[in-house]
Design a protein around this motif. Structure first.
Motif, PDB file in Angstrom:
ATOM      1  N   ASP A   1       0.549  -0.842  -0.247  1.00 59.55           N
ATOM      2  CA  ASP A   1       0.092  -0.140   0.136  1.00 59.55           C
ATOM      3  C   ASP A   1       0.884   0.984  -0.157  1.00 59.55           C
ATOM      4  O   ASP A   1       0.586   2.495   0.035  1.00 59.55           O
ATOM      5  CB  ASP A   1      -1.333   0.117   1.881  1.00 59.55           C
ATOM      6  CG  ASP A   1      -1.815  -1.194   0.975  1.00 59.55           C
ATOM      7  OD1 ASP A   1      -2.324  -1.836   0.560  1.00 59.55           O
ATOM      8  OD2 ASP A   1      -2.039  -2.070   2.261  1.00 59.55           O
TER       9      ASP A   1
ATOM     10  N   LYS B   1       2.043   3.440  -2.164  1.00 58.10           N
ATOM     11  CA  LYS B   1       1.298   4.708  -3.178  1.00 58.10           C
ATOM     12  C   LYS B   1       0.459   5.361  -2.746  1.00 58.10           C
ATOM     13  O   LYS B   1      -0.203   6.345  -2.693  1.00 58.10           O
ATOM     14  CB  LYS B   1       0.439   3.998  -4.784  1.00 58.10           C
ATOM     15  CG  LYS B   1       0.195   5.323  -5.481  1.00 58.10           C
ATOM     16  CD  LYS B   1       0.923   5.733  -5.816  1.00 58.10           C
ATOM     17  CE  LYS B   1       0.744   6.548  -6.920  1.00 58.10           C
ATOM     18  NZ  LYS B   1      -0.527   7.759  -6.534  1.00 58.10           N
ATOM     19  N   GLN B   2      -0.773   4.340  -1.869  1.00 55.21           N
ATOM     20  CA  GLN B   2      -2.074   5.294  -0.917  1.00 55.21           C
ATOM     21  C   GLN B   2      -1.093   5.630   0.460  1.00 55.21           C
ATOM     22  O   GLN B   2      -1.452   6.193   0.581  1.00 55.21           O
ATOM     23  CB  GLN B   2      -2.659   4.174  -0.643  1.00 55.21           C
ATOM     24  CG  GLN B   2      -3.851   3.962  -0.165  1.00 55.21           C
ATOM     25  CD  GLN B   2      -4.933   2.837   0.029  1.00 55.21           C
ATOM     26  OE1 GLN B   2      -4.688   1.840   0.063  1.00 55.21           O
ATOM     27  NE2 GLN B   2      -5.673   3.345   1.246  1.00 55.21           N
ATOM     28  N   ASN B   3      -0.441   5.461   0.894  1.00 55.16           N
ATOM     29  CA  ASN B   3       0.302   5.373   2.158  1.00 55.16           C
ATOM     30  C   ASN B   3       1.050   6.503   1.814  1.00 55.16           C
ATOM     31  O   ASN B   3       0.235   8.089   2.060  1.00 55.16           O
ATOM     32  CB  ASN B   3       1.070   4.125   2.985  1.00 55.16           C
ATOM     33  CG  ASN B   3       0.886   3.124   3.734  1.00 55.16           C
ATOM     34  OD1 ASN B   3      -0.186   3.170   3.676  1.00 55.16           O
ATOM     35  ND2 ASN B   3       0.948   2.372   3.325  1.00 55.16           N
TER      36      ASN B   3
ATOM     37  N   SER C   1       2.919   3.515 -12.847  1.00 56.99           N
ATOM     38  CA  SER C   1       2.560   3.362 -13.273  1.00 56.99           C
ATOM     39  C   SER C   1       2.365   4.047 -14.723  1.00 56.99           C
ATOM     40  O   SER C   1       2.906   4.038 -15.521  1.00 56.99           O
ATOM     41  CB  SER C   1       1.326   4.985 -12.477  1.00 56.99           C
ATOM     42  OG  SER C   1       1.673   6.392 -13.250  1.00 56.99           O
TER      43      SER C   1
ATOM     44  N   ASP D   1       0.227   9.539  -0.804  1.00 55.44           N
ATOM     45  CA  ASP D   1      -0.328  10.418  -0.938  1.00 55.44           C
ATOM     46  C   ASP D   1      -1.125  10.628   0.288  1.00 55.44           C
ATOM     47  O   ASP D   1      -1.347  11.572  -0.184  1.00 55.44           O
ATOM     48  CB  ASP D   1      -1.859   9.491  -2.026  1.00 55.44           C
ATOM     49  CG  ASP D   1      -1.108   8.652  -3.375  1.00 55.44           C
ATOM     50  OD1 ASP D   1      -0.213   9.932  -4.212  1.00 55.44           O
ATOM     51  OD2 ASP D   1      -1.561   8.213  -3.663  1.00 55.44           O
ATOM     52  N   HIS D   2      -1.548   9.263   1.979  1.00 52.71           N
ATOM     53  CA  HIS D   2      -1.657  10.021   2.246  1.00 52.71           C
ATOM     54  C   HIS D   2      -1.041  11.253   3.442  1.00 52.71           C
ATOM     55  O   HIS D   2      -1.789  12.361   3.896  1.00 52.71           O
ATOM     56  CB  HIS D   2      -2.777   9.177   3.136  1.00 52.71           C
ATOM     57  CG  HIS D   2      -2.964   8.317   2.645  1.00 52.71           C
ATOM     58  ND1 HIS D   2      -3.999   6.680   3.120  1.00 52.71           N
ATOM     59  CD2 HIS D   2      -4.725   8.626   2.185  1.00 52.71           C
ATOM     60  CE1 HIS D   2      -5.165   6.596   2.768  1.00 52.71           C
ATOM     61  NE2 HIS D   2      -5.200   7.291   1.770  1.00 52.71           N
TER      62      HIS D   2
END
Length: 311
Positions: free
Chosen positions: A65, A67-69, A93, A71-72
């Motif tokens: 995770d 990429k998601q982390n 990407s 972004d957060h």
């Protein structure tokens, strides 16, 4: 290598050596000082640099995770965006070139704001004004390298996407080789391989000094009623330096290709023998396929045979 294995039993294992191109500083240990009034310890927290804290936090979260982390964290502190994107390797990407209709990979090395340069057309998607592009000499090498690694990708990965980006430096040039392969054999299982090879080449008399930093980001997962959920993901970073003979610009492409090929072979073998082997041992020790009673009988029979042989 950062390796996390998770399943229905909430099992997690970490073998952490580095995260991406940057190295997170270890968190400052908490100092416990006795409280003279209550006679019990309390903790003093030292405020560290925000980027170090962010990198240290990412080291402790699931690599799948990342990429998601990232972004957060950027949404919480937008000022860290540039430093995080330069320091942390995230899964690549994919975008499509509007001119050639070919797909290419996006990373921090072909990014200009919210646009990415296509290695096929040398144009940014979406277009930007005064985007940075390589010189004519480096651009010719970039085209040759993309052709070479497109063949390499097909031979080794039998599919996927590859992209090569080069840029000028004062004493030579630098670049990155990107490779991505994703598979979805079923709706309940998926896997992806992302390799990022960043290098710089310093021209000398008849040789060149190359420094290569390679990162592999691997993610494998499955979920079935019979076996439950299993997630094996992580990354690995390795470096190597080498002097190699150079006759012309074509020699640079051949030398870089050889170094990347050797490095990927070593990293694949290391993943297969060490990390996958360790994960297999952990799962094998925790879960037994035969019934426990049968396993105990087999062990008792083995001990009896050994005992009879020693008489």
């Amino acid at each position: 290598m950062s390796l996390r294995l998770t399943g229905t039993g909430e099992l997690s294992a970490h073998m952490l050596e580095g995260f991406g191109r940057g190295t997170a500083s270890p968190a400052t240990p908490a100092h416990h000082t006795p409280d003279t009034h209550f006679q019990r310890p309390y903790t003093i927290f030292n405020m560290s640099d925000p980027i170090d804290s962010a990198l240290d936090l990412l080291r402790r979260l699931n690599p799948k995770d990342v990429k998601q982390n990232v972004d957060h964290i950027i949404s919480l502190n937008p000022s860290l965006e540039e430093d995080l994107l330069e320091s942390v390797d995230i899964p690549l990407s994919v975008k499509k070139c509007s001119q050639t209709k070919r797909e290419f990979l996006c990373c921090d090395y072909n990014r200009d704001g919210d646009s990415w340069r296509s290695p096929w057309s040398n144009e940014f998607e979406p277009p930007v004004v005064d985007g940075v592009t390589p010189s004519d000499r480096v651009r010719k090498m970039e085209l040759k390298a993309n052709e070479a690694f497109d063949v390499y990708r097909e031979l080794y990965f039998e599919g996927g996407i590859s992209s090569v980006y080069l840029w000028d430096m004062d004493d030579g040039f630098a670049g990155c080789v990107l490779l991505k392969k994703s598979v979805n054999p079923s709706s309940q299982s998926a896997g992806s391989w992302d390799s990022i090879h960043v290098f710089d080449a310093q021209d000398r008399a008849r040789t060149a000094h190359y420094k290569l930093t390679s990162t592999v980001i691997l993610s494998l997962g499955t979920d079935s009623e019979a076996l439950g959920a299993l997630d094996l993901s992580g990354n690995m970073v390795r470096q190597v330096e080498q002097d190699m003979a150079v006759e012309d610009d074509g020699s640079h492409v051949a030398n870089i290709g050889k170094m990347v090929e050797d490095m990927e072979l070593k990293m694949r073998n290391l993943l297969q023998e060490v990390y996958f082997g360790k994960a297999k041992d952990v799962v094998g020790d925790l879960r037994s396929i035969p019934p426990l009673s049968q396993t105990n009988r087999d062990r008792a029979t083995q001990r009896e045979m050994i005992s009879s042989m020693g008489r």
